[in-house]
Design a protein around this motif. Structure first.
Motif, PDB file in Angstrom:
ATOM      1  N   GLU A   1       7.239  10.394   1.556  1.00 30.50           N
ATOM      2  CA  GLU A   1       6.464  10.892   0.423  1.00 30.50           C
ATOM      3  C   GLU A   1       6.204   9.801  -0.622  1.00 30.50           C
ATOM      4  O   GLU A   1       5.056   9.472  -0.918  1.00 30.50           O
ATOM      5  N   PHE A   2       7.276   9.219  -1.140  1.00 25.41           N
ATOM      6  CA  PHE A   2       7.102   8.214  -2.197  1.00 25.41           C
ATOM      7  C   PHE A   2       6.542   6.913  -1.636  1.00 25.41           C
ATOM      8  O   PHE A   2       5.775   6.229  -2.290  1.00 25.41           O
ATOM      9  N   GLN A   3       6.955   6.582  -0.432  1.00 25.17           N
ATOM     10  CA  GLN A   3       6.535   5.281   0.100  1.00 25.17           C
ATOM     11  C   GLN A   3       5.070   5.291   0.497  1.00 25.17           C
ATOM     12  O   GLN A   3       4.392   4.279   0.383  1.00 25.17           O
TER      13      GLN A   3
ATOM     14  N   GLU B   1       3.248   4.887  -2.580  1.00 24.59           N
ATOM     15  CA  GLU B   1       3.281   3.488  -2.998  1.00 24.59           C
ATOM     16  C   GLU B   1       2.242   2.671  -2.230  1.00 24.59           C
ATOM     17  O   GLU B   1       1.543   1.839  -2.813  1.00 24.59           O
TER      18      GLU B   1
ATOM     19  N   LEU C   1      -0.623   0.617  -4.136  1.00 29.54           N
ATOM     20  CA  LEU C   1      -0.692  -0.842  -4.147  1.00 29.54           C
ATOM     21  C   LEU C   1      -1.688  -1.403  -3.129  1.00 29.54           C
ATOM     22  O   LEU C   1      -2.131  -2.530  -3.262  1.00 29.54           O
ATOM     23  N   TYR C   2      -2.010  -0.629  -2.083  1.00 27.28           N
ATOM     24  CA  TYR C   2      -2.922  -1.137  -1.052  1.00 27.28           C
ATOM     25  C   TYR C   2      -4.215  -0.327  -0.927  1.00 27.28           C
ATOM     26  O   TYR C   2      -5.170  -0.786  -0.349  1.00 27.28           O
TER      27      TYR C   2
ATOM     28  N   PRO D   1      -3.143  -3.804  -6.432  1.00 25.87           N
ATOM     29  CA  PRO D   1      -2.626  -5.144  -6.728  1.00 25.87           C
ATOM     30  C   PRO D   1      -1.926  -5.856  -5.582  1.00 25.87           C
ATOM     31  O   PRO D   1      -1.761  -7.067  -5.641  1.00 25.87           O
ATOM     32  N   MET D   2      -1.485  -5.158  -4.544  1.00 25.64           N
ATOM     33  CA  MET D   2      -0.795  -5.875  -3.468  1.00 25.64           C
ATOM     34  C   MET D   2      -1.757  -6.443  -2.440  1.00 25.64           C
ATOM     35  O   MET D   2      -1.345  -7.168  -1.546  1.00 25.64           O
TER      36      MET D   2
ATOM     37  N   ILE E   1       1.849   5.765  -8.097  1.00 29.60           N
ATOM     38  CA  ILE E   1       3.283   5.987  -8.336  1.00 29.60           C
ATOM     39  C   ILE E   1       3.885   4.914  -9.236  1.00 29.60           C
ATOM     40  O   ILE E   1       4.641   5.230 -10.146  1.00 29.60           O
ATOM     41  N   LEU E   2       3.515   3.659  -9.024  1.00 28.32           N
ATOM     42  CA  LEU E   2       4.088   2.601  -9.857  1.00 28.32           C
ATOM     43  C   LEU E   2       3.110   2.157 -10.935  1.00 28.32           C
ATOM     44  O   LEU E   2       3.502   1.903 -12.062  1.00 28.32           O
ATOM     45  N   MET E   3       1.832   2.067 -10.591  1.00 27.79           N
ATOM     46  CA  MET E   3       0.829   1.725 -11.591  1.00 27.79           C
ATOM     47  C   MET E   3       0.434   3.013 -12.311  1.00 27.79           C
ATOM     48  O   MET E   3       0.713   4.111 -11.847  1.00 27.79           O
TER      49      MET E   3
ATOM     50  N   VAL F   1       8.398   2.707   4.979  1.00 30.29           N
ATOM     51  CA  VAL F   1       6.949   2.745   5.157  1.00 30.29           C
ATOM     52  C   VAL F   1       6.392   1.553   4.398  1.00 30.29           C
ATOM     53  O   VAL F   1       6.714   1.349   3.237  1.00 30.29           O
ATOM     54  N   THR F   2       5.594   0.759   5.079  1.00 35.15           N
ATOM     55  CA  THR F   2       5.060  -0.454   4.461  1.00 35.15           C
ATOM     56  C   THR F   2       3.561  -0.498   4.616  1.00 35.15           C
ATOM     57  O   THR F   2       3.049  -0.183   5.689  1.00 35.15           O
ATOM     58  N   GLY F   3       2.885  -0.909   3.607  1.00 40.20           N
ATOM     59  CA  GLY F   3       1.478  -1.237   3.744  1.00 40.20           C
ATOM     60  C   GLY F   3       1.372  -2.729   3.973  1.00 40.20           C
ATOM     61  O   GLY F   3       2.142  -3.501   3.425  1.00 40.20           O
TER      62      GLY F   3
END
Lengths: 378, 198, 220
Positions: free
Chosen positions: B146-148, B151, B155-156, B179-180, B169-171, B65-67
Motif C-alpha cells: 500500500e505505502f510503497q 511512494e 516519486l516515479y 523527483p526520483m 505520500i512523501l511529497m 516494492v521499488t520503482g
C-alpha cells in the motif's frame, strides 16, 4: 440514574469530529501527523500523513559513489546507525561479491546487538512516557544508552552517526581495551534489565492500560508486511537473523521470543525479552571473537565498480526488516538505490489497530510501533 | 536459493497455474544471483494471487516494492544496404538509429514467512515513461504494497490501477513533478517549485 | 494482591534513588561545563589541515589532489589548485591548494575525507564548542583557519599521529635512500664517464639532475 445507552438515545447520534494529531505533537515521536476522525472518543478513521522530514535520501545516494551513501544511512534511523550501515554494506557486498573477515563479522554482531539493546531500552522508555510514566523509565533507559553510545564513540568516533562499517569489513579494528569495556558493560546489563522489568512489568495500571489495546491479528500482520518485534508480538516466528543467518548469526545460541495476543503489552514485553536474548548473543560474541584482519583485501574504498546487476540485502534491524535494493549499471554510482524502511511499512496497519479504540490509545499504539521519522520519511 | 525458487522453475509453475500468462526470466549478472521474473501486465494480478496461495510456494509476504526509471535509449548499428544507383548495384554502409522507448518498472521482492524462503522477484513494466504509465496494483494481494506503491507513484509517476488510496505520500499534494526520475532536475535556488493547483 | 506490582516498581525507584549516592554506575551525569569528561581518542568533529614545521602556509601537507573534494558526500570542500609548485616533505615538487575552504555548516563529520586522503593531510578535530554569531562567514573555514600543526595532532590523537609519523618517517627514509642510491649510481656513472672521455658530454647533465633532489632533502 440513566445508563450510557439511554444517554446516547437522548443525545442522538454523536457528531463526527476531525482531529489532526501532529505534526507537532509530543506523542508522535517526530514530525508525524495522523488525520483522525472521531465519534466521541472513538476512532472511526485514521490516516497517517508523513513526509515532513523527506529529503530524498535515495536520490542523494544515486548521485554519489557507493562509499558516499554510508554516512547518509546513519541518518535514516538515527538511533540505530550501526544496523543501518550493516544493511547497506551487506547489500553492496552481495552486489560486488565481497567477503567479510571473521573478526569484522564478530565486531558487527557486537555493535549491532548493542544498538538493538539501546534502541529497545529507549523505545520502552518512550512508550512508558506516552502512557504517563513520566521520566523515570526513560531516564533509566537513557542512562544505559549513554554507556553504549560512549562505547560507540570510542570505537567509531561518533556517538550516533557512527559511519563505521565498510564494504568487506569495518573501518577500524577495535582494541583489546575496548572489548574489555564492552565485557564490563555487558556484565552489568542483566542487572539493569531485571530492574527495568521489575519497574513496571507487573504494574496493574500498565496492564489495564495496555492489554487488549491495539491488537494486531496474525494474518493481517503477515499480509501487511509488518516485521520485527511487532510481527513476533502477533505470534509469527520470523526473525531474519534466524531465517537468513546473515553474517555469522548461525553461530549464536539465542531464542526468538513470541507474543500471543499482539497487543501493546505483548509488544512491550517483546522488547524486554529481546533485550535479554541480545545480552546472550553479546556474551557469546565477546567470548569467541578471534584475532585477525577486519577488511577484505579485495575491497576498495574508492572507485568500487560492481558488475551490472542488482542485489537485495536485508537484515533484522531493531525495528524490523531493513533492506537495501541496489541496481548497478557498472559505474561507480548506484543506478538505483532503494531502502526498505521497516518503520514506514509497520505504519500500514496503524489504522487497523486503532479503529474502535479511544483516542488516548492511539498514542500508545503508535508508541508501540517504534517509528523513527528519519526512516519513515527518508 | 532452493531449487523450488529457481527462476525457471517458478516461471514454469506460473505458466501452468495461470493460463495465458507470459513470464520472462530476467537474468542478473551480479554475484548475488537474484534473477527476476517479468510479468505481463494483464495477468500480473492473477499471478500474484497464485504465488501467494500456492501451497508449496506460499509467498505470503511482499517485502519490497521499488520503482525504477529506465530512460529512452538510442542504439546505433551499422548495416550494409544494397542500393541501385544508375542501374549499378552498389553496397553502402548506413547507420541506422533505433530509438528504444524507456519505461518505468516496478520491482516486487516476495518472501514466504510460512515456508521461510525467498526471494522471488517480480517485475512489471509500463509501456512508456510519459503517457502510459499504468500498472496493476498488487495491494489487494499484499497490504504491504500500500505505502510503497504510493511512494512509487509519488516519486516515479507509476499509476497503480486498483490501488485503494493512490495519493502522494512523501511529497505534498500540489507537487507537480516526479523527483526520483532520472531526468528530473530540481529548480535552482529561489525558483519556485512547480505545483499544480486543483 | 492488587497493588503489588506498583509497590514492586516503587522499590526499584527507591533503589535507584538511594543507590545513586553510593554507586557510580547509577549516577552517570556530570555538571557540564564546570565538570568535563575526557573525550575518547577517536572522537571526530570537523576536519582540519595538517602542516609540518611552524609555517602553516609553507608546510601544508595538502597537494591539492582534490580526491576529498570529489569523495565528500555532502560536497562541502572547495579546492582551487595552485599554478606553481613547491617541494613536499620528501622533496618532490607538488601543487598546493591556492584555496581550500570547508563549509562546516554543510559538513556532516563523516571522516570520509580523512580516509581517502593519500597524503595524511586532512584529519578530524575534537573541538566541539564552535558556535559563532556569523552564520555564513563564520562557518566557512578557509585554509588559514583549517591549518593545525603536527604537534596539535599528536596531542589530540596520539596513537593515530604516532602511526602517521612513523609511516612518513619511513617514506622519507626510503626517498632519501633512493636518492642516495641514485646519486651513487650517477657518481659511478660519472666516474665511468670520466674514465671514458668520449662519453663524458652525455653523462654529465643527467647525473647532475639526479643528484639534485638528494641535496634538497639534506637541506630540509
Amino acid at each position: 440514574m440513566t445508563s450510557v445507552a439511554e444517554m446516547k438515545a437522548i443525545a442522538g447520534p454523536s457528531e463526527i469530529m476531525e482531529v489532526s494529531m501532529g505534526p507537532h505533537h509530543p506523542s508522535t515521536h517526530g514530525v508525524f501527523r495522523m488525520d483522525v476522525r472521531l465519534e466521541g472518543e472513538r476512532v472511526v478513521r485514521l490516516k497517517p500523513v508523513f513526509g515532513y522530514l523527506h529529503r530524498n535520501h535515495e536520490k542523494i545516494a544515486e548521485h554519489g559513489a557507493y562509499l558516499a551513501a554510508i554516512p547518509y544511512t546513519d541518518r535514516l534511523d538515527y538511533l540505530c546507525s550501526m544496523t543501518n550501515n550493516w544493511g547497506y554494506v551487506l547489500a553492496v557486498e552481495k552486489l560486488a561479491g565481497l567477503q567479510v573477515p571473521e573478526r569484522a563479522e564478530y565486531i558487527r554482531v557486537i555493535v549491532a546487538e548493542l544498538t538493538r539493546f539501546q534502541n529497545h531500552a529507549g523505545l520502552i522508555g518512550f512508550l512508558l512516557q506516552d502512557m504517563g510514566a513520566s521520566g523515570t523509565p526513560l531516564m533509566y533507559a537513557f542512562r544505559e544508552r549513554e554507556k553504549i553510545l560512549d562505547l560507540f564513540e570510542s570505537l567509531s568516533g561518533a556517538r550516533m552517526m557512527c559511519n563505521y562499517m565498510r564494504f568487506g569489513g569495518v573501518r577500524v579494528d577495535c582494541s583489546a581495551e575496548w572489548l574489555d569495556e564492552v565485557r564490563r558493560l555487558v556484565a552489568t546489563l542483566p542487572r539493569f534489565l531485571g530492574e527495568f522489568e521489575a519497574l513496571l512489568r507487573s504494574n496493574e495500571i500498565l496492564m489495564a492500560r495496555t492489554q487488549g489495546v491495539g491488537v494486531l491479528p496474525r494474518e493481517l500482520a503477515i499480509n501487511a508486511g509488518v516485521t520485527g518485534p511487532m510481527l513476533r508480538a502477533s505470534g509469527v516466528n520470523y526473525d531474519i537473523r534466524k531465517v537468513d543467518k546473515y553474517g555469522i548469526y548461525d553461530r549464536f545460541d539465542f531464542r526468538v521470543p513470541l507474543g500471543e495476543h499482539g497487543d501493546v503489552y505483548d509488544r512491550y514485553m517483546m522488547r524486554l525479552l529481546e533485550m535479554a536474548e541480545t545480552v546472550k548473543i553479546l556474551e557469546q560474541a565477546l567470548r569467541n571473537i578471534p584475532a585477525g584482519p577486519v577488511m577484505d583485501p579485495k575491497a576498495k574504498l574508492r572507485g568500487l565498480r560492481p558488475k551490472v546487476g542488482e542485489a537485495y540485502g536485508r537484515i533484522e534491524s531493531p525495528k524490523g526488516e531493513l533492506g537495501f535494493f541496489l541496481i548497478s549499471d557498472g559505474s561507480t554510482i548506484p543506478y538505483r538505490y532503494r531502502v526498505r524502511p521497516p518503520s514506514m511499512i509497520n505504519l500500514t496497519v496503524l489504522e487497523d489497530m486503532c479503529l474502535g479504540q479511544n483516542i488516548a490509545d492511539v498514542v500508545i499504539t503508535l508508541g508501540s510501533v517504534d517509528i523513527v521519522l528519519g526512516e519513515v520519511d527518508r | 536459493m532452493s531449487d523450488l525458487l529457481n527462476a525457471e522453475e517458478v516461471k514454469a509453475q506460473i505458466e501452468a497455474g495461470v493460463p495465458g500468462s507470459h513470464v520472462t526470466v530476467i537474468p542478473n549478472g551480479s554475484p548475488s544471483g537474484q534473477h527476476s521474473l517479468l510479468l505481463d501486465n494483464e495477468h500480473a494480478f492473477a499471478v500474484a494471487s497464485f504465488l501467494r496461495d500456492h501451497p508449496a510456494l506460499r509467498l505470503d509476504y511482499c517485502s519490497l516494492v521499488t520503482g525504477v526509471d529506465w530512460l529512452d535509449t538510442e542504439t546505433t548499428e551499422k548495416i550494409r544496404v544494397k542500393k541501385v544507383v544508375d542501374g549499378v548495384e552498389t553496397e553502402a554502409e548506413e547507420t541506422r538509429k533505433t530509438k528504444v522507448p524507456g519505461y518505468l518498472e516496478a520491482v516486487y521482492h516476495l518472501f514466504s514467512i510460512e515456508k521461510k524462503h525467498g526471494p522471488v522477484i517480480l517485475r512489471m513494466r509500463t509501456a512508456n515513461r510519459t503517457g502510459q504509465t499504468q500498472l496493476p496494483s498488487l495491494t489487494p494481494v499484499w497490504r504491504s504494497c500500500e505505502f510503497q506503491e504510493r511512494e512509487a507513484f509519488d516519486l516515479y509517476g507509476i499509476v497503480f490501477v486498483g490501488h485503494p488510496d493512490l495519493r502522494r505520500i512523501l511529497m505534498w499534494d500540489g507537487f507537480a513533478d516526479f523527483p526520483m526520475r532520472k531526468d528530473y532536475h530540481p529548480p535552482a535556488d529561489g525558483v519556485p517549485v512547480a505545483e499544480v493547483h486543483a | 494482591m492488587l497493588g503489588e506490582g506498583i509497590i514492586q516498581g516503587l522499590m526499584e525507584t527507591a533503589r535507584n534513588f538511594f543507590g545513586s549516592y553510593v554507586e557510580k554506575e547509577r549516577l552517570v551525569t556530570v555538571q557540564f561545563p564546570e565538570e568535563r569528561r575526557s573525550l575518547p581518542e577517536a572522537t571526530r568533529q570537523f576536519p582540519f589541515l595538517l602542516y609540518d614545521g611552524d609555517d602553516p602556509e609553507r608546510g601544508l601537507r595538502c597537494v591539492s589532489c582534490q580526491i576529498c573534494e570529489k569523495e565528500c558526500p555532502p560536497r562541502c570542500i572547495h579546492i582551487e589548485k595552485s599554478k606553481d609548485r613547491k617541494p613536499d616533505f620528501v622533496g618532490k615538487q607538488q601543487f598546493y591548494p591556492a584555496v581550500f575552504n570547508i563549509d562546516v555548516s554543510v559538513c556532516m563529520s563523516c571522516q570520509i575525507c580523512v580516509e581517502v586522503c593519500p597524503f595524511d593531510a586532512i584529519r578530524m578535530d575534537t573541538e566541539f564548542e564552535l558556535s559563532t554569531s556569523d552564520r555564513f562567514g563564520g562557518l566557512l573555514w578557509t585554509k588559514r583557519e583549517l591549518a593545525r600543526s603536527n604537534e596539535y595532532y599528536r596531542q589530540i590523537h596520539p596513537t593515530e599521529a604516532g602511526e602517521c609519523d612513523e609511516r612518513r618517517a619511513k617514506e622519507l627514509a626510503d626517498a632519501q635512500a633512493k636518492a642516495a642510491a641514485a646519486a651513487a649510481a650517477a657518481a659511478a656513472k660519472a666516474a665511468q664517464a670520466a674514465a671514458a672521455p668520449a662519453a663524458a658530454s652525455n653523462g654529465a647533465p643527467g647525473s647532475g639532475a639526479k643528484s639534485e633532489p638528494a641535496k634538497k632533502v639534506v637541506t630540509q
